[in-house]
Motif scaffolding. Structure first.
Motif, PDB file in Angstrom:
ATOM      1  N   LYS A   1       0.730   7.065  -6.706  1.00  0.00           N
ATOM      2  CA  LYS A   1      -0.116   8.157  -6.770  1.00  0.00           C
ATOM      3  C   LYS A   1       0.286   9.596  -6.514  1.00  0.00           C
ATOM      4  O   LYS A   1      -0.030  10.322  -7.226  1.00  0.00           O
ATOM      5  N   ALA A   2       1.192   9.546  -5.387  1.00  0.00           N
ATOM      6  CA  ALA A   2       1.776  10.864  -5.203  1.00  0.00           C
ATOM      7  C   ALA A   2       2.452  11.510  -6.287  1.00  0.00           C
ATOM      8  O   ALA A   2       2.610  12.554  -6.553  1.00  0.00           O
ATOM      9  N   ASP A   3       3.144  10.620  -7.148  1.00  0.00           N
ATOM     10  CA  ASP A   3       4.012  10.828  -8.377  1.00  0.00           C
ATOM     11  C   ASP A   3       3.100  11.020  -9.555  1.00  0.00           C
ATOM     12  O   ASP A   3       3.777  11.234 -10.612  1.00  0.00           O
TER      13      ASP A   3
ATOM     14  N   VAL B   1       0.944  -1.139   0.004  1.00  0.00           N
ATOM     15  CA  VAL B   1      -0.149   0.173   0.006  1.00  0.00           C
ATOM     16  C   VAL B   1       1.131   1.367  -0.103  1.00  0.00           C
ATOM     17  O   VAL B   1       0.573   2.394  -0.696  1.00  0.00           O
ATOM     18  N   GLU B   2       2.061   1.214   0.611  1.00  0.00           N
ATOM     19  CA  GLU B   2       2.924   2.387   0.779  1.00  0.00           C
ATOM     20  C   GLU B   2       3.538   2.689  -0.840  1.00  0.00           C
ATOM     21  O   GLU B   2       3.585   3.737  -1.122  1.00  0.00           O
ATOM     22  N   GLU B   3       3.728   1.547  -1.388  1.00  0.00           N
ATOM     23  CA  GLU B   3       4.573   1.789  -2.685  1.00  0.00           C
ATOM     24  C   GLU B   3       3.604   2.390  -3.544  1.00  0.00           C
ATOM     25  O   GLU B   3       3.778   3.224  -4.480  1.00  0.00           O
ATOM     26  N   ILE B   4       2.137   1.900  -3.387  1.00  0.00           N
ATOM     27  CA  ILE B   4       1.147   2.579  -4.391  1.00  0.00           C
ATOM     28  C   ILE B   4       0.844   3.943  -3.983  1.00  0.00           C
ATOM     29  O   ILE B   4       0.440   4.524  -4.880  1.00  0.00           O
ATOM     30  N   ALA B   5       0.917   4.072  -2.870  1.00  0.00           N
ATOM     31  CA  ALA B   5       0.723   5.630  -2.461  1.00  0.00           C
ATOM     32  C   ALA B   5       1.753   6.563  -3.029  1.00  0.00           C
ATOM     33  O   ALA B   5       1.330   7.617  -3.361  1.00  0.00           O
TER      34      ALA B   5
END
Lengths: 117, 437
Positions: B245-247, B238-242
């Motif tokens: 998204k932020a990028d 989930v952290e990698e996916i966040a």
């Protein structure tokens, strides 16, 4: 308006030649619609276009390579019937697709159209 | 379409800004039209395109070549769509009479406040696809009635095909790797609903990513969200996916729905990242079935519309929208229900829609077999689940139409296209939005 007998003779000769030229198929006559239909049916246009490089060379480039050479037509037909290795534009090699017809007239017509580009 | 529905749509637009054009009065005759060919893709998933089944093209697709590097020949879309739709290796359950191809007319304009995207396409049916699934009383209980045409109950002839028409736009600002070359196909994978190797409940329950985001099926996703892009089961954290998204590594997904958003003059606003997700806030539609009893939560207000429910005989006769603030009242279980009574399976509300999910408005009408839809999207959105539209910028886009009571793969789609907002001469785009006076 009146013409001399010599002029009348020349005019009728020219007219006869022109009529003959229009009526008689030349050595390079081909049926463009049939050629394009066969090419489309065999997915040729996925790799080739008339005037731009795709996965394979343009038909104009192919024509420039073979046109006017005595064995040009024969070599082009071999390429699309023998599954020979061909070099792609990205430098890799692949077996060329074999056209799904054995009718020599259809093959000749297709190649003549390609070489006329 | 009824005049009342059109009025509601216009009223719901809430034309707040003094600088915004009235979308109903834009002179579209002065805006260039781009013809975008749409075709039926069947199950040509991300994985299929990279397999040897995609003859002489797997290597090129894996390398990242554009679909149109090969499929740019005359009438390519028409040929592919008409071939696949008939059935075969890419369409195991062909739909009788389904179109393999559609012409989509696209026009675009913008002003200081909004972008206006206008679409026109012909429907297969001689009526607008505004009906959606119903809750039907069978004499004992309420059950969902009507399904999309690829669903088994319809294929087996046990249920009618009922599903809203839809126009979808996927949009990226250049940050999603490969979208500019392979478009929507980045998001379409094996394992998804109605695709090969469709997920099982057990597989989803065993998947840490999907359970962490509380999903019970598999829908569109971007390859970057998996450690193996071709295997939906290999989700990143989930952290990698966040971080992705932020990028900005996500696709905006705008969907105009002929029932669930059209009824209140809107188009929904979502995005594709590890799943097809709704933007934050609240959508304009919600389920009308009570989780415990499966009975409807709302019914029509008889005092306002003259009926509490309809039957199958009323289908395609008028607009059957259940709108909370317009014509709905809480369901009365003791209202003398009879077998065959039907109430919409979805409740719609403009007032309840909020936040980023409520950004997009729309005006639509259906006339003589053709939908005309104008989507109004504010410029410069700053939500973290939106791609901001800005004058002078170029976006990669893909379009899709779901027509004739169908969802999932049953659409006609476009190859990747580009949309510019008033780009300068010399910048080549497929569709260039014109600045409104």
């Amino acid at each position: 308006m009146s013409h001399s007998p010599r002029a009348r003779s020349l005019l009728s000769t020219l007219l006869a030649c022109a009529t003959l030229a229009l009526a008689t198929p030349t050595a390079t006559a081909f049926d463009e619609a049939a050629a394009k239909a066969l090419a489309k049916q065999n997915d040729c246009f996925k790799c080739h276009a008339v005037d731009k490089t795709k996965k394979g060379p343009s038909y104009q480039k192919i024509a420039a390579k073979y046109k006017g050479k005595p064995d040009g037509e024969e070599k082009a037909i071999k390429n699309i019937t023998m599954g020979q290795k061909v070099k792609l534009e990205d430098g890799t090699e692949e077996d060329h697709k074999i056209i799904d017809t054995k009718d020599p007239k259809e093959l000749k017509n297709l190649v003549q159209w390609i070489l006329a580009q | 379409m009824k005049k009342t529905a059109l009025f509601l749509s216009l009223a719901a637009l809430g034309l707040g800004s003094a600088f915004a054009a009235d979308p109903a009065k834009i002179n579209w005759a002065k805006v260039p039209v781009t013809q975008v060919p749409l075709f039926y893709p069947g199950q040509s998933t991300y994985e299929w395109l990279r397999s040897d089944e995609h003859k002489n093209a797997a290597k090129e697709v894996k390398r990242g070549d554009a679909c149109t590097a090969c499929h740019d020949e005359e009438s390519a879309e028409k040929d592919i769509g008409n071939k696949i739709v008939k059935g075969g290796r890419l369409e195991p359950t062909p739909i009788p009479g389904k179109s393999g191809y559609k012409d989509l007319k696209v026009q675009a304009a913008y002003d200081d406040s909004n972008a206006y995207l206008r679409f026109q396409w012909k429907t297969d049916n001689p009526y607008p696809g505004t009906e959606h699934q119903y809750l039907r009383f069978d004499g004992k209980e309420w059950k969902v009635w009507g399904f999309p045409k690829l669903d088994k109950p319809v294929q087996q002839g046990k249920e009618p095909g009922i599903y809203e028409d839809r126009l979808s736009v996927m949009l990226d600002d250049g940050k999603v790797p490969g979208f500019n070359k392979q478009g929507c196909w980045l998001t379409c994978h094996d394992g998804q609903r109605d695709n090969p190797k469709q997920f099982t409940k057990e597989e989803v329950a065993a998947n840490p990513l999907l359970t962490s985001i509380k999903k019970s099926d598999v829908r569109k996703y971007l390859p970057e969200t998996r450690t193996d892009p071709s295997n939906w089961k290999t989700g990143k954290t989930v952290e990698e996916i966040a971080k992705l998204k932020a990028d900005g590594h996500f696709l905006d997904l705008i969907q105009w729905r002929a029932h669930r958003s059209h009824a209140v003059g809107m188009a929904d606003d979502g995005y594709v990242l590890e799943f097809r997700l709704s933007d934050s806030g609240r959508d304009m539609f919600s389920g009308n079935s009570d989780n415990a009893t499966h009975a409807p939560k709302f019914m029509w207000d008889e005092k306002k519309v003259g009926y509490k429910s309809i039957t199958a005989l009323q289908l395609h006769k008028g607009d059957h929208f259940l709108i909370r603030e317009q014509n709905a009242v809480p369901f009365d279980p003791n209202a003398g229900w009879k077998e065959g009574d039907m109430i919409p399976d979805y409740l719609i509300s403009r007032e309840d829609a909020m936040g980023s999910a409520a950004d997009n408005k729309a005006i639509a009408s259906w006339k003589e077999g053709m939908w005309t839809v104008v989507i109004i999207r504010p410029l410069g959105l700053t939500n973290d689940d939106d791609k901001a539209l800005k004058p002078g910028a170029v976006y990669n886009v893909g379009f899709a139409v779901h027509d004739d009571n169908i969802t999932t793969r049953g659409h006609q789609v476009s190859f990747e296209k580009t949309l510019g907002l008033g780009v300068t001469k010399g910048t080549k785009v497929d569709i260039n939005a014109v600045k409104l006076p």
